[in-house]
Design an enzyme around this catalytic site. Structure first.
Site, PDB file in Angstrom:
ATOM      1  N   ASN A  12     -14.469   5.341   4.991  1.00  0.00           N
ATOM      2  CA  ASN A  12     -14.558   4.416   6.124  1.00  0.00           C
ATOM      3  C   ASN A  12     -13.572   4.733   7.248  1.00  0.00           C
ATOM      4  OD1 ASN A  12     -16.724   2.920   5.127  1.00  0.00           O
ATOM      5  ND2 ASN A  12     -15.368   1.671   3.876  1.00  0.00           N
ATOM      6  N   TYR A  20       0.803  -1.221   0.000  1.00  0.00           N
ATOM      7  CA  TYR A  20       0.000   0.000   0.000  1.00  0.00           C
ATOM      8  C   TYR A  20       0.839   1.275   0.000  1.00  0.00           C
ATOM      9  CZ  TYR A  20      -3.692  -3.271   1.230  1.00  0.00           C
ATOM     10  OH  TYR A  20      -4.578  -4.318   1.228  1.00  0.00           O
ATOM     11  N   ASN A  79     -10.047   1.182   7.573  1.00  0.00           N
ATOM     12  CA  ASN A  79     -11.444   1.059   8.009  1.00  0.00           C
ATOM     13  C   ASN A  79     -11.615   0.942   9.515  1.00  0.00           C
ATOM     14  OD1 ASN A  79     -11.919   1.155   5.293  1.00  0.00           O
ATOM     15  ND2 ASN A  79     -12.607  -0.964   5.117  1.00  0.00           N
ATOM     16  N   HIS A 126      -4.634   6.045  -1.418  1.00  0.00           N
ATOM     17  CA  HIS A 126      -5.311   5.869  -0.129  1.00  0.00           C
ATOM     18  C   HIS A 126      -4.357   6.124   1.036  1.00  0.00           C
ATOM     19  CE1 HIS A 126      -9.202   4.995   1.398  1.00  0.00           C
ATOM     20  NE2 HIS A 126      -9.010   3.759   1.789  1.00  0.00           N
ATOM     21  N   ASP A 137      -7.015  11.025   2.283  1.00  0.00           N
ATOM     22  CA  ASP A 137      -7.289  11.182   0.855  1.00  0.00           C
ATOM     23  C   ASP A 137      -8.741  11.585   0.659  1.00  0.00           C
ATOM     24  OD1 ASP A 137      -7.852   8.417   1.786  1.00  0.00           O
ATOM     25  OD2 ASP A 137      -8.542   8.106  -0.265  1.00  0.00           O
TER      26      ASP A 137
END
Length: 185
Positions: free
Chosen positions: A112, A14, A66, A19, A91
């Site tokens: 989320n 990631y 989340n 994100h 973001d």
């Protein structure tokens, strides 16, 4: 003292995705604030820094986007941080790439990570630095878009927005919301 939280997902897969704009922005703040040592506490990577005589706690929750509300609440409790001294960097699909917006309070707009923080803190009243990533092109799936690496010109815009986000968060600490919005929104 301010708690500045960058939202993102842990793990190499990631790193530097759209994100993870919050993580990248907090890293830039850490460089500016002299944060040299990162440690794990309350479910987040944290570092301490100072910016113009203001103590900062920088955090990157390691529980995935989340569920980032849990580490944020734990850090607020551990350091005695009230929501009016919490800055969350994330973001934002609804803001053009390469730009930022700063606000206090508001909803989660389907994000989320923000939903989790709202739920755990029991309030929506904290500062947000929203790093613009824009909407996915064509019919591209939103999840695929936010979890992808920006390419070429998009990468420059993304890096610029993260840099602006870092500047905005630090400006906010010293100058308050109204002046920050005049400068960056």
């Amino acid at each position: 003292m301010y708690l500045i939280v960058g939202l993102g997902n842990p793990g190499e897969e990631y790193e530097h995705t759209r994100h993870n704009a919050g993580f990248d922005t907090v890293d830039l703040i850490g460089e500016e604030a002299g944060a040299r040592y990162w440690k794990t506490e309350c479910g987040a990577l944290t570092a301490k820094g100072v910016y113009r005589d203001e103590d900062l706690i920088l955090a990157k929750p390691q529980s995935y986007m989340n569920t980032s509300g849990g580490p944020v609440k734990q850090l607020c409790n551990a350091y005695g941080i009230e929501p009016d001294h919490l800055i969350v960097i994330h973001d934002e699909l609804d803001i053009d790439p390469g730009t930022v917006r700063v606000k206090f309070g508001g909803g989660h707009a389907g994000h989320n990570g923000l939903r989790s923080i709202c739920d755990k803190l029991g309030t929506r009243d904290w500062f947000r630095v929203r790093v613009g990533i824009g909407r996915p092109p064509g019919r591209m799936n939103v999840a695929d878009y936010v979890l992808s690496l920006p390419r070429k010109e998009a990468k420059e815009g993304f890096e610029h927005a993260c840099d602006l986000g870092a500047q905005a968060a630090l400006f906010l600490v010293k100058n308050g919301l109204e002046k920050t919005q005049q400068q960056f929104n």
